[in-house]
Design an enzyme around this catalytic site. Sequence first.
Site, mmCIF file in Angstrom:
data_model
loop_
_atom_site.group_PDB
_atom_site.id
_atom_site.type_symbol
_atom_site.label_atom_id
_atom_site.label_comp_id
_atom_site.label_asym_id
_atom_site.label_seq_id
_atom_site.Cartn_x
_atom_site.Cartn_y
_atom_site.Cartn_z
ATOM 1 N N CYS A 1 28.905 44.529 50.827
ATOM 2 C CA CYS A 1 28.570 43.264 50.170
ATOM 3 C C CYS A 1 29.406 42.091 50.650
ATOM 4 O O CYS A 1 29.139 40.955 50.276
ATOM 5 C CB CYS A 1 28.761 43.406 48.664
ATOM 6 S SG CYS A 1 30.466 43.824 48.285
ATOM 7 N N ASP B 1 32.487 41.524 49.881
ATOM 8 C CA ASP B 1 33.530 41.172 48.933
ATOM 9 C C ASP B 1 34.904 41.575 49.480
ATOM 10 O O ASP B 1 35.001 42.405 50.375
ATOM 11 C CB ASP B 1 33.283 41.839 47.577
ATOM 12 C CG ASP B 1 32.113 41.197 46.852
ATOM 13 O OD1 ASP B 1 31.681 40.117 47.281
ATOM 14 O OD2 ASP B 1 31.627 41.782 45.876
ATOM 15 N N CYS C 1 32.558 41.289 42.758
ATOM 16 C CA CYS C 1 31.739 41.417 41.560
ATOM 17 C C CYS C 1 32.576 41.918 40.376
ATOM 18 O O CYS C 1 33.740 42.290 40.542
ATOM 19 C CB CYS C 1 30.619 42.401 41.838
ATOM 20 S SG CYS C 1 31.220 44.083 42.025
ATOM 21 N N CYS D 1 31.617 49.611 45.076
ATOM 22 C CA CYS D 1 32.613 48.637 44.601
ATOM 23 C C CYS D 1 33.943 49.327 44.312
ATOM 24 O O CYS D 1 34.990 48.690 44.366
ATOM 25 C CB CYS D 1 32.127 47.937 43.344
ATOM 26 S SG CYS D 1 30.441 47.339 43.465
#
Length: 147
Positions: A37, A39, A62, A106
């Site tokens: 993603c 991130d 996130c 994540c």
Amino acid sequence: MEQVGYSKKVMENFMNPRNVGVIENPDGYGKVGNPVCGDLMEIFIKVKDDKIDDIKFRTFGCGAAIAVSSMVTEMAKGKPLEEAMKITRKDVAAELGGLPSQKLHCSNLGADALHAAIKNYWVKIGKIKPEEAKPEGGDEGETCPAE
Ligand code: FES
């Protein structure tokens, strides 16, 4: 059964994250990006008597990544470096009460950033060589379904 929502622990760590911030002149610093993603997570550590004396994080990611950062710093704080190095991506996700499958990637950032910070410190003190401090990736065999 596939987990769809967020556990209470995830929500709690997201709403009230621990150890947010930066440490000036850290003994170890780790920065990892999530290839899935984009991130980013940074972890800063202070080391005393071979233990993690202080730890902070800064995450551009996130909500799940923020909960993961909070949890991994809580898990690592006060631990001997060798033990903190054994905290896996799976451990962090499990400690959070699991994550929905599409958010599992994540949880990778947390353990990876922690390990990177510890390795950065070990390079500084000459315990390992710089080439041994390369970022991990797929070390626990826990990959994102979207990868
Ligand atoms: Fe990027 Fe969660 S979507 S870390």
